[in-house]
Design a protein around this motif. Structure first.
Motif, PDB file in Angstrom:
ATOM      1  N   UNK A  64      46.009  37.495  44.270  1.00  0.00           N
ATOM      2  CA  UNK A  64      47.247  36.995  44.472  1.00  0.00           C
ATOM      3  C   UNK A  64      47.244  37.309  46.232  1.00  0.00           C
ATOM      4  N   UNK A  65      48.146  36.904  46.993  1.00  0.00           N
ATOM      5  CA  UNK A  65      48.320  36.978  48.339  1.00  0.00           C
ATOM      6  C   UNK A  65      48.269  38.395  48.538  1.00  0.00           C
ATOM      7  N   UNK A  66      48.407  39.351  47.724  1.00  0.00           N
ATOM      8  CA  UNK A  66      48.466  40.750  48.241  1.00  0.00           C
ATOM      9  C   UNK A  66      46.970  41.641  47.882  1.00  0.00           C
ATOM     10  N   UNK A  67      46.149  40.323  47.511  1.00  0.00           N
ATOM     11  CA  UNK A  67      44.679  40.670  47.156  1.00  0.00           C
ATOM     12  C   UNK A  67      44.650  41.547  45.737  1.00  0.00           C
ATOM     13  N   UNK A 114      53.206  26.848  44.427  1.00  0.00           N
ATOM     14  CA  UNK A 114      53.525  26.824  45.715  1.00  0.00           C
ATOM     15  C   UNK A 114      53.103  28.064  46.193  1.00  0.00           C
ATOM     16  N   UNK A 115      52.596  29.148  45.528  1.00  0.00           N
ATOM     17  CA  UNK A 115      52.015  30.265  46.035  1.00  0.00           C
ATOM     18  C   UNK A 115      50.634  30.085  46.416  1.00  0.00           C
ATOM     19  N   UNK A 127      50.829  21.710  42.115  1.00  0.00           N
ATOM     20  CA  UNK A 127      51.115  21.081  41.147  1.00  0.00           C
ATOM     21  C   UNK A 127      50.784  21.497  40.012  1.00  0.00           C
ATOM     22  N   UNK A 128      51.345  21.277  38.885  1.00  0.00           N
ATOM     23  CA  UNK A 128      51.235  22.050  37.457  1.00  0.00           C
ATOM     24  C   UNK A 128      49.561  21.248  37.146  1.00  0.00           C
TER      25      UNK A 128
END
Length: 464
Positions: A20-23, A40-41, A66-67
């Motif tokens: 994730x964006x926090x690694x 959208x992440x 998108x899904x």
């Protein structure tokens, strides 16, 4: 998320990781992953395939837009598809279908796998099912963002795909032609002849430390004999040509000049069949003598006082040219008109195989008999059937050259061992090829070597 091998099957050896964006590690698996991510992440996608010393990919800020988003990648360890002609070897290939992906950039860490990487190849038409690229483009590795390399890997950043690999390129060296830098009148004996080998590189790859070999052969009438070789080392930039210059001191005869690029095959090339070129060049075996004569005869005392001076109204007589070491008397000179005399004289003069040998000039129709003959008055004796040619092509027949041999040296006819004399008549103030003068004669340059050790020409003038 699917990772394929070259057979378009899921590769169970490829490790896939999502951060994730926090690694923080979100999920990991081998070969393929089906997971839920927030739309959208931004995420970081990593994969590692244990081919060679390992191929790793990191896709940064991958946005889930998108899904049912599908990520497809493919690692081809030993690519066997289409390559440009000048590519020698290629690293493992990494391909990614990014048609539905939004990301900031991707970092590729590709194993060299023994390849001396000179370029990076970018495929813009990748076929996943057949693991083949139908259109590659070359990228200058020095212009790629974040490019680096060590003994085992190359790495760089990209913002689009379809596939990438490192490549070793091959030059294509071509021996195009050989240029002789001579004046319009041609080269003569002992002049320095510049020989330029025109070498080009046709594959778009710089060629460093290229050996260019010049071999010089002389034709002896039967075989080409290697007489001299010269070699130079040059660099040739991609898609350019270079004139590699050699200097040769001209010698009479028929010569073949052969150029070989990379003669020891030290450079791998896309085409090894175009490294050779050859051409012939003729250096005249004759020297043209022309000028004025002075037929004055003076009888003087020991201090130079004239007793008698005889000045003829018209210059008449002959000029005789021979080897300096030849000894002969006018009374013994005979026409060179026996069986095979012209060939025997060529052999004696080492002119066999010359394009302008004695036989080639005096017997142009090759019927074994001199094409033209004439009579000369030699010491009050008329000698006929002397083989002749015009001394030059543009003298309007005003001057001819004849050949005699010395019968006092033995034999019923000339056999290649006797003295030979070239003769011309004095023709006062006649038009020759080089102006108006009294004589013009064509003499073999190698006549000077016929006898003895003094390599000189001796001239006698007979005044009547």
């Amino acid at each position: 998320m699917n990772s394929y091998n070259s057979s378009y099957n899921i590769n169970p050896s490829t490790r896939i990781e999502i951060y994730d964006k926090l690694n923080n590690l979100v999920v990991t698996a081998y070969g393929n992953i089906t997971t839920y991510l927030e739309i959208y992440e931004n995420y970081t996608y990593k994969s590692f395939t244990p081919v060679s010393s390992g191929l790793e990919v990191r896709i940064y800020n991958l946005n889930i837009t998108k899904q049912n988003l599908i990520i497809e990648e493919q690692v081809v360890e030993s690519y066997s598809g289409y390559l440009p002609n000048n590519i020698t070897k290629i690293t493992p290939v990494y391909a990614l279908n990014d048609s539905e992906l939004v990301f900031e950039k991707a970092k590729l860490i590709i194993p060299k796998a023994g390849v001396n990487v000179q370029n990076v190849l970018h495929c813009i038409a990748w076929d996943f099912a057949n693991a083949n690229c139908s259109q590659w483009e070359f990228l200058d590795k020095n212009n790629l963002e974040g490019y680096g390399e060590n003994e085992t890997h190359i790495w760089f950043n990209v913002t689009d795909f379809e596939a990438y690999a490192g490549a070793s390129s091959q030059p294509d060296l071509v021996a195009r032609n050989i240029i002789f830098n001579v004046s319009q009148s041609g080269i003569v004996e002992n002049e320095a002849l510049m020989i330029s080998a025109n070498i080009s590189e046709e594959a778009g790859v710089d060629a460093i430390n290229v050996s260019v070999l010049l071999e010089i052969y002389n034709y002896n009438g039967t075989l080409w004999i290697l007489k001299e070789s010269k070699e130079k080392i040059v660099n040739i930039s991609a898609t350019t040509y270079k004139l590699v210059n050699f200097t040769w001191r001209a010698k009479p005869g028929t010569w073949r000049f052969s150029i070989t690029v990379d003669p020891s095959n030290e450079i791998e090339e896309t085409d090894e069949t175009n490294n050779f070129n050859s051409t012939t060049y003729n250096v005249s075996g004759w020297t043209i003598y022309y000028g004025f004569t002075n037929g004055w005869i003076a009888i003087k005392d020991s201090v130079g006082n004239n007793f008698i001076v005889w000045i003829p109204l018209t210059q008449q007589g002959n000029l005789y040219f021979s080897d300096y070491d030849s000894e002969y008397q006018f009374a013994h000179l005979m026409p060179l008109n026996g069986t095979n005399d012209l060939e025997e004289l060529d052999k004696a003069l080492n002119m066999t195989g010359f394009s302008d040998s004695v036989k080639a000039l005096f017997d142009k129709n090759n019927d074994g008999v001199a094409d033209a003959k004439a009579c000369f008055e030699i010491a009050s004796r008329v000698v006929c059937d002397v083989p002749i040619i015009n001394s030059t092509d543009s003298n309007n027949g005003n001057f001819v050259t004849g050949i005699l041999w010395d019968s006092a040296d033995g034999g019923d006819e000339y056999n290649g061992t006797q003295d030979v004399v070239f003769i011309t008549k004095i023709n006062p103030n006649a038009q020759g090829s080089y102006g108006t003068y009294d004589y013009e004669i064509r003499v073999p340059a190698l006549l000077r070597n016929l006898k003895g050790t003094n390599d000189l020409i001796k001239i006698f003038m007979e005044v009547k």
